[in-house]
Design an enzyme around this catalytic site. Structure first.
Site, PDB file in Angstrom:
ATOM      1  CG  ASP A   1      -1.828   1.140   1.345  1.00 49.49           C
ATOM      2  OD1 ASP A   1      -1.713   2.067   0.520  1.00 49.49           O
ATOM      3  OD2 ASP A   1      -2.684   1.124   2.245  1.00 49.49           O
TER       4      ASP A   1
ATOM      5  CG  ASP B   1      -6.816  10.932  -6.861  1.00 49.89           C
ATOM      6  OD1 ASP B   1      -5.778  11.312  -6.270  1.00 49.89           O
ATOM      7  OD2 ASP B   1      -7.529  11.686  -7.545  1.00 49.89           O
TER       8      ASP B   1
ATOM      9  CB  SER C   1      -2.813   4.924 -16.736  1.00 49.91           C
ATOM     10  OG  SER C   1      -2.851   6.322 -16.827  1.00 49.91           O
TER      11      SER C   1
ATOM     12  N   GLY D   1      -5.406   1.112 -13.375  1.00 45.54           N
ATOM     13  CA  GLY D   1      -6.610   0.739 -12.632  1.00 45.54           C
ATOM     14  C   GLY D   1      -7.841   1.219 -13.396  1.00 45.54           C
ATOM     15  CB  VAL D   2     -10.131   4.067 -12.684  1.00 44.54           C
ATOM     16  CG1 VAL D   2     -11.306   4.770 -13.354  1.00 44.54           C
ATOM     17  CG2 VAL D   2     -10.486   3.713 -11.242  1.00 44.54           C
ATOM     18  CE1 TYR D   3      -9.266   8.071 -15.697  1.00 44.36           C
ATOM     19  CE2 TYR D   3      -7.047   8.939 -15.827  1.00 44.36           C
ATOM     20  CZ  TYR D   3      -8.395   9.132 -15.597  1.00 44.36           C
ATOM     21  OH  TYR D   3      -8.863  10.391 -15.270  1.00 44.36           O
TER      22      TYR D   3
HETATM   23  N1  AR6 Z   1      -1.126   1.333  -3.175  1.00 43.94           N
HETATM   24  C1  AR6 Z   1      -0.510   1.029  -4.345  1.00 43.94           C
HETATM   25  N2  AR6 Z   1      -1.170   0.905  -5.527  1.00 43.94           N
HETATM   26  C2  AR6 Z   1      -2.514   1.079  -5.488  1.00 43.94           C
HETATM   27  C3  AR6 Z   1      -3.222   1.393  -4.308  1.00 43.94           C
HETATM   28  C4  AR6 Z   1      -2.463   1.515  -3.107  1.00 43.94           C
HETATM   29  N3  AR6 Z   1      -3.046   1.836  -1.937  1.00 43.94           N
HETATM   30  N4  AR6 Z   1      -4.552   1.507  -4.625  1.00 43.94           N
HETATM   31  C5  AR6 Z   1      -4.658   1.247  -5.940  1.00 43.94           C
HETATM   32  N5  AR6 Z   1      -3.444   1.002  -6.474  1.00 43.94           N
HETATM   33  P1  AR6 Z   1      -6.198   3.819 -10.073  1.00 43.94           P
HETATM   34  P2  AR6 Z   1      -5.721   5.099 -12.692  1.00 43.94           P
HETATM   35  C6  AR6 Z   1      -3.061   0.724  -7.856  1.00 43.94           C
HETATM   36  O1  AR6 Z   1      -7.489   3.215 -10.481  1.00 43.94           O
HETATM   37  O2  AR6 Z   1      -5.908   3.813 -13.402  1.00 43.94           O
HETATM   38  C7  AR6 Z   1      -9.284   7.860 -10.116  1.00 43.94           C
HETATM   39  O3  AR6 Z   1     -10.684   8.020 -10.119  1.00 43.94           O
HETATM   40  C8  AR6 Z   1      -4.086   0.066  -8.739  1.00 43.94           C
HETATM   41  O4  AR6 Z   1      -4.084  -1.358  -8.547  1.00 43.94           O
HETATM   42  O5  AR6 Z   1      -6.112   4.410  -8.716  1.00 43.94           O
HETATM   43  O6  AR6 Z   1      -4.498   5.898 -12.990  1.00 43.94           O
HETATM   44  C9  AR6 Z   1      -8.564   9.147 -10.447  1.00 43.94           C
HETATM   45  O7  AR6 Z   1      -9.188  10.276  -9.894  1.00 43.94           O
HETATM   46  C10 AR6 Z   1      -3.562   0.426 -10.122  1.00 43.94           C
HETATM   47  O8  AR6 Z   1      -2.556  -0.472 -10.537  1.00 43.94           O
HETATM   48  O9  AR6 Z   1      -5.752   4.993 -11.087  1.00 43.94           O
HETATM   49  C11 AR6 Z   1      -8.634   9.128 -11.955  1.00 43.94           C
HETATM   50  O10 AR6 Z   1      -9.904   9.577 -12.436  1.00 43.94           O
HETATM   51  C12 AR6 Z   1      -2.910   1.801  -9.895  1.00 43.94           C
HETATM   52  O11 AR6 Z   1      -2.806   1.961  -8.481  1.00 43.94           O
HETATM   53  C13 AR6 Z   1      -8.484   7.674 -12.301  1.00 43.94           C
HETATM   54  O12 AR6 Z   1      -8.942   6.966 -11.158  1.00 43.94           O
HETATM   55  C14 AR6 Z   1      -3.705   2.955 -10.472  1.00 43.94           C
HETATM   56  O13 AR6 Z   1      -5.086   2.687 -10.274  1.00 43.94           O
HETATM   57  C15 AR6 Z   1      -7.052   7.299 -12.545  1.00 43.94           C
HETATM   58  O14 AR6 Z   1      -6.999   5.969 -12.989  1.00 43.94           O
END
Ligand code: AR6
Length: 188
Positions: A13, A37, A124, A126-128
């Site tokens: 984390d 985020d 990018s 995750g959600v993206y």
């Molecule tokens: N520690 C490490 N990695 C993490 C954690 C954590 N606590 N939580 C999630 N991840 P994402 P994106 C990983 O979806 O794809 C938001 O709504 C996760 O598994 O957080 O860049 C923003 O406001 C993934 O591999 O971000 C934007 O609108 C990575 O972090 C949008 O999502 C990124 O996942 C950005 O999408």
């Protein structure tokens, strides 16, 4: 003193690691969203939120591929770097270049703030919806090619949560041979 720069892979984390700067995967508003985020904004608290609102008002947020810095509030860091990665569409919308830019812009901002240790999530992926293999290649390629040029940034931590991302980063980092770099891969 050992002046070699370091890169570390950790599965865990990112919000729990004490570093100078934590990068979050933000959206263009900088006002918080889902995924990582959401957790960053929740844990950082009101002072960081206020700084984001101020940036949103003053600069209209942050374009894709760029990054902004705020205080880290209650998180165990000095700064949060709000990095706006691209949403994956079909690979024909400049997604790879934008992901490359977001890593180099986040590192430049960190170096301007005299940050020595910085942790990155896999932006990018995750959600993206960015494909994890390609995202890992871009993340590691960009960080390793630019790291020698920074005056202050000396240790970059890649912090991933899921097993697929961990495997991608582990495979890529274990192939790197660079006598100027220390590579640490934490076993899970
Ligand atoms: N520690 C490490 N990695 C993490 C954690 C954590 N606590 N939580 C999630 N991840 P994402 P994106 C990983 O979806 O794809 C938001 O709504 C996760 O598994 O957080 O860049 C923003 O406001 C993934 O591999 O971000 C934007 O609108 C990575 O972090 C949008 O999502 C990124 O996942 C950005 O999408």
């Amino acid at each position: 003193m050992n002046k070699r720069k370091q890169v570390t892979l950790i599965r865990g984390d990112i919000t729990k690691l004490a570093v100078d700067a934590i990068v979050t995967s933000a959206n263009k508003s900088l006002l918080g969203g889902g995924g990582l985020d959401y957790v960053i904004h929740k844990k950082a608290g009101m002072l960081m939120k206020q700084a984001c609102i101020e940036l949103n008002k003053r600069k209209g947020g942050c374009p894709t591929g760029q990054a902004e810095v705020t205080i880290a509030g209650d998180l165990p860091a000095q700064y949060i770097i709000h990095a706006v990665g691209p949403r994956w569409l079909d690979g024909q919308h400049n997604e790879a270049d934008l992901l490359c830019s977001v890593y180099s812009n986040a590192l430049s901002k960190a170096d301007e703030m005299k940050v020595q240790t910085i942790s990155f999530p896999s932006i990018s992926t995750g959600v993206y919806g960015f494909p994890k293999q390609l995202a890992g290649e871009i993340a590691i390629g960009t960080v390793l090619s630019t790291l020698p040029h920074y005056s202050f940034v000396g240790h970059v931590l890649f912090v991933v949560q899921d097993s697929e991302n961990y495997q991608v980063y582990q495979d890529l980092l274990s192939k790197i041979v660079d006598e100027n770099l220390i590579i640490n891969i934490e076993e899970t």
